[in-house]
Design a protein around this motif. Structure first.
Motif, PDB file in Angstrom:
ATOM      1  N   SER A   2      -6.209  -0.793  -2.610  1.00 24.64           N
ATOM      2  CA  SER A   2      -5.081  -0.876  -1.555  1.00 24.64           C
ATOM      3  C   SER A   2      -4.841   0.227  -0.800  1.00 24.64           C
ATOM      4  CB  SER A   2      -3.900  -1.213  -2.255  1.00 24.64           C
ATOM      5  OG  SER A   2      -3.814  -0.957  -3.692  1.00 24.64           O
ATOM      6  N   ILE A  21      -5.523   2.827  -5.861  1.00 26.41           N
ATOM      7  CA  ILE A  21      -5.162   2.941  -4.225  1.00 26.41           C
ATOM      8  C   ILE A  21      -6.649   2.727  -3.318  1.00 26.41           C
ATOM      9  CG2 ILE A  21      -4.143   4.344  -2.529  1.00 26.41           C
ATOM     10  CD1 ILE A  21      -2.146   5.147  -4.542  1.00 26.41           C
ATOM     11  N   PRO A  68      -3.986   2.620   2.094  1.00 27.26           N
ATOM     12  CA  PRO A  68      -3.012   2.555   3.120  1.00 27.26           C
ATOM     13  C   PRO A  68      -3.595   2.803   4.463  1.00 27.26           C
ATOM     14  CG  PRO A  68      -2.428   4.434   1.648  1.00 27.26           C
ATOM     15  CD  PRO A  68      -3.414   3.775   0.877  1.00 27.26           C
ATOM     16  N   GLU A  78       0.980  -1.221   0.035  1.00 25.14           N
ATOM     17  CA  GLU A  78      -0.063   0.216  -0.193  1.00 25.14           C
ATOM     18  C   GLU A  78       0.807   1.401  -0.114  1.00 25.14           C
ATOM     19  OE1 GLU A  78      -0.493  -2.553   1.818  1.00 25.14           O
ATOM     20  OE2 GLU A  78      -2.693  -3.229   1.652  1.00 25.14           O
TER      21      GLU A  78
END
Lengths: 165, 630, 122
Positions: free
Chosen positions: B142, B138, B144, B92
């Motif tokens: 994924s 993102i 973070p 990530e």
């Protein structure tokens, strides 16, 4: 030319997409539908254990295991269950007798005969790359190979494959 | 709190970049496009992404375990520097770094370019759209800033292999290279819809050089790390992930050569565009291969099939857009016949070999995948295949590299050419005999490669000599080429030495026992237990003597990391220009007085790193040169 | 997650090479064993040859290669033996067959096409 190029392009993308669905770590056995390899090793009782012992039966299971291998403990109850219907032979890889006997005492033995593969070379002979691995042998031919512990969900496959004719 | 702010910044990036994306799509449907400034969007998304990245970094530094990534890849015992580098030590965070670099390149382009406002706007429209695709990846697959619930009191561990300065700084370099190619893609695709004006090559040039330099350094750092960390002195493994980084490097190197011709002679312009687009496509393909888990590789990331599908979608749409634009371009490129013996011919030769090599490595890397889908067969393609392919390609390639710089533009004659370099050819004979005389006992293959390496270096020096002879200053452009070529020569010598000529001693060594390798005496003084910040280390102490005199004490380690219960080897190396003495310590023997020690002498290894440095230096000179000529 | 940890262990355990007690006294045979080792894949590792892996299977394969060499078998015989047991996946350079021929054919045809593209006459 232009169209050919785009067809090729989408073909490549399709292959990559299909590739995503496959597990790259799965290695198929090279022994499937072949005669079992010849071998002759010492059994736990000190007798001789050879390929003839496996060829004589209609359907047998050959299980590679070791007392030092944790996943082997996981599949043990399933093996015990299977041993009610089908003869199971075991080959213990790099296992000392003094470690193996208490292990079998504790868990019970599903095996008719246990071969002792002291140096691990017998495992190579069978194309084994990790423990546990299980082979189904029918009339002296390798029918199926299972890698990793046999889980409860795998029992169905085993029962179907080992049905007597 | 900070992490929520970071996520908000990401959402803002998504929303704002979507304007560029929307217009890119809309302008294809409707020729009358609405006008707004993509420059402003570029600036905004750069600052938003930067802020988001800072928020994530902050979360790592304060060990905020309420975040999934932090909890899994960091812990409170970790030294501060590795808490920081841990940001990109996971999927990530590293993808966020990807995005940051991508927006950063857009930002730089908007600030520093001689392009017209209109062209700039077109380029940034594409660049922002790329950012939009990445940021949506993102956020949807994924993130973070995903919370972990219930959150743990102590985190897992950063992979100990990543707790090392070499590997910690290697990803940013790699991404600066990889992602730098996005701006090259954007410029080229924008140029296609712009009718490919002449000035576009000049705009493109510095970006090619800067990305190439970073990728070169990134790959160099990666193999340097492998060399000292993996504990047996290898530096290149033909692993799919390494190949994935080599592919864009090769096409970018081809591009470096082509763009010089395109700039000077106004030919190969279409080829420059193809290479630019291809290089970025290969970067993306590399990312796909690494992140999706379709191939078995040493550098496995934790993977998840939905991510794979999304990256594949990204890869497909971005490549399709580039190829579509190229095929439907409304410009015709004139072309001239090229004769082999000419500078253009030699650059063509360079391109043919570089591209064939790229294609071969690409085929070798993904063929197992194709074979498993098409034929249901499971095969491996590894180092022996790649080495066997590399060998025959090397010879004509190096020959071209040596002759190339001495050929004339347009049309040249072989006889005249040979006459011009007859002194050089004489030198080649002398060098070959000399090298052979000094090393006649060693394998013939190593002699051939070392001779070839020397030839490259000498021919480059001969170029300098020619200029000095004519009392001319060496032009900056040519000087950069000379340095880079010397770098390749050094690289070949270093790689040959450390692979073919390597000497080894592997044994159980008793404390106090001395061993002889090459002209070193290696005495084993014992093993110490050392406690690091988050590991316990078994440190072997070796006294290195040369002719009875101690020159160095080497301390290889075997480290046990507490948090992840993992073990790493840290080799100790004594480098000199003739070779590296490389020691790694293994386990204690059953009788407790002996230890497994692995000692290697790797001749000329240092020249690999010096060669990479030369390559980067040559690239930097060209970069500065391309800036100042504007 | 469990699978992930499992792989991490493999990655870390592979960082060590051959053990001293495995090395053959006969230098020629040992060199041959190394050569074979570089062409065989460690099946459970992530793309590593058996020469530089510490996994159990790699150790066993190294051992059997050395035993067979000492018995006087040739490189081809040993490779064939291991190939017959483990299949194509164990070989780092695949055998030439209809499904692998593309591996050589594709690059060569690409090279020819590219050369033609650059040097064709107009």
């Amino acid at each position: 030319m232009k169209y050919f190029f785009f067809v090729f392009f989408f073909f490549c993308i399709y292959i990559l997409y299909e590739g995503l669905q496959k597990d790259p770590n799965l290695v198929p056995s090279n022994l499937i539908s072949k005669e079992i390899p010849e071998f002759s090793i010492e059994s736990l009782e000190g007798k001789n254990f050879t390929n003839v012992d496996l060829e004589n039966k209609e359907v047998v299971i050959l299980n590679f295991f070791a007392s030092w291998c944790p996943p082997c403990k996981i599949e043990h109850p399933q093996l015990l269950k299977l041993s009610n219907n089908i003869p199971i032979f075991g080959i213990a890889k790099k296992n000392k007798k003094k470690d193996l006997l208490p292990w079998l005492e504790e868990l019970g033995s599903p095996y008719e005969v246990i071969g002792m593969d002291h140096n691990g070379l017998q495992s190579i002979n069978w194309g084994v790359y990790g423990l546990p691995e299980t082979f189904i042998i029918q009339d002296g031919l390798v029918r199926y190979r299972h890698v990793g512990p046999i889980m409860k969900s795998d029992l169905e496959i085993f029962k179907n494959l080992t049905k007597k004719k | 709190m900070i992490s929520e702010i970071g996520f908000v910044f990401l959402i803002l990036t998504l929303i704002i970049s979507s304007f560029s994306f929307a217009q890119l799509i809309y302008s294809h449907v409707n020729s009358r496009s609405f006008v707004f400034s993509h420059l402003k969007i570029t600036n905004l998304i750069f600052f938003f992404t930067l802020s988001s990245f800072i928020c994530l970094t902050y979360s790592f530094l304060i060990s905020d375990f309420s975040l999934n990534v932090v909890a899994q890849n960091s812990n409170s015992q970790l030294p501060r520097i590795y808490k920081f580098t841990g940001v990109w030590g996971n999927h990530e965070g590293s993808i966020l770094l990807w995005l940051l670099v991508m927006t950063f390149f857009g930002f730089l382009f908007s600030k520093n370019s001689s392009a017209t406002e209109e062209f700039k706007n077109n380029v940034l429209k594409i660049q922002n759209s790329l950012c939009f695709l990445v940021v949506s990846f993102i956020i949807f697959t994924s993130n973070p800033f995903e919370k972990s619930f219930p959150y743990p009191i102590e985190g897992g561990d950063l992979n100990p292999l990543l707790q090392d300065p070499g590997l910690a700084i290697h990803p940013p370099f790699l991404y600066l290279g990889y992602v730098g190619f996005s701006i090259i893609y954007s410029i080229s695709v924008a140029a296609l819809s712009d009718g490919v004006k002449k000035y576009f090559i000049k705009i493109l040039k510095p970006w090619v050089f800067i990305s190439w330099i970073f990728l070169t350094c990134g790959i160099g750092l990666g193999s340097w790390w492998a060399y000292y960390e993996l504990g047996w002195g290898g530096f290149w493994f033909w692993d799919p992930v390494e190949n994935a980084s080599l592919l864009p490097w090769l096409t970018a190197s081809a591009l470096l050569h082509t763009i010089v011709v395109a700039d000077k002679k106004k030919i190969f312009i279409n080829w420059t565009i193809i290479l630019s687009i291809l290089t970025f496509i290969l970067s993306l393909l590399g990312t796909f291969l690494v992140r999706s888990g379709v191939l078995v590789s040493v550098h496995a990331f934790a993977n998840d099939p939905t991510r794979g599908v999304y990256i594949l979608l990204l890869l497909a749409s971005i490549s399709f857009f580039g190829i579509f634009k190229y095929i439907n371009k409304n410009v015709q490129f004139g072309r001239t016949n090229i004769s082999l013996i000419s500078r253009e011919g030699m650059i063509s030769l360079n391109n043919i070999f570089m591209l064939s090599l790229t294609f071969t490595i690409l085929v070798g890397t993904i063929y197992p995948l194709f074979a498993s889908v098409l034929f249901n067969s499971k095969i491996s393609v590894g180092a022996p295949f790649f080495n066997s392919i590399l060998m025959p390609v090397m010879f004509p390639f190096i020959a071209g590299m040596i002759i190339g710089p001495f050929t004339k533009w347009g049309k040249d004659d072989l006889i005249f050419l040979l006459n011009r370099i007859k002194f050089l050819i004489l030198c080649f004979f002398i060098i070959s005999l000399l090298v052979w005389y000094l090393n006649y006992k060693t394998p013939i293959l190593s002699i051939i490669f070392i001779v070839l390496g020397c030839w490259i270096i000498f021919s480059s020096l001969f170029e300098v000599f020619q200029f000095i002879n004519k009392k001319l200053r060496v032009p900056k452009k040519i000087f950069a080429q000379i340095i880079a070529h010397i770098g390749i020569g050094l690289l070949i010598i270093g790689a040959t030495g450390s692979s073919i000529l390597k000497q080894e001693k592997i044994q159980f060594q008793e404390v106090g026992q001395s061993l002889k390798i090459k002209n070193f005496d290696v005495e084993f003084l014992g093993v110490k237990k050392i406690e690091g910040p988050n590991y316990i280390s078994q440190m072997g102490v070796f006294s290195i003597k040369k002719q009875g005199e101690q020159i160095k004490v080497l301390r290889p380690e075997k480290r046990f990391y507490n948090a992840g219960k993992q073990v790493t080897t840290e080799a100790a190396i004594h480098s000199s220009i003739f070779g590296d003495l490389y020691i790694a310590i293994g386990d204690v023997h059953e009788d407790k007085t002996k230890w497994t020690t692995r000692i290697w002498f790797n001749p000329f290894t240092i020249w690999i790193w010096i060669g990479v440095f030369f390559l980067a230096a040559g690239g930097s000179l060209s970069f500065l040169n391309s800036l100042s000529r504007k | 997650m469990i699978i992930f940890i499992f792989f991490m262990n493999i990655i870390l355990s592979e960082a060590v090479a051959i053990e001293p007690n495995e090395i053959l006294k006969n230098k020629e045979l040992e060199a041959q064993a190394r050569e074979i080792g570089k062409e065989l894949r460690c099946l459970v590792c992530q793309n590593e040859d058996i020469q530089n892996s510490n996994a159990d299977i790699a150790k066993d394969l190294r051992k059997i290669v050395r035993i067979k060499l000492e018995e006087g078998q040739s490189k081809e015989e040993i490779m064939d033996f291991i190939h017959s047991k483990y299949g194509d996946f164990v070989l780092f350079s695949p055998p030439l067959r209809f499904d692998t021929v593309g591996l050589w054919l594709l690059p060569i045809s690409f090279f020819i096409l590219l050369t033609f593209y650059f040097f064709r006459k107009r």
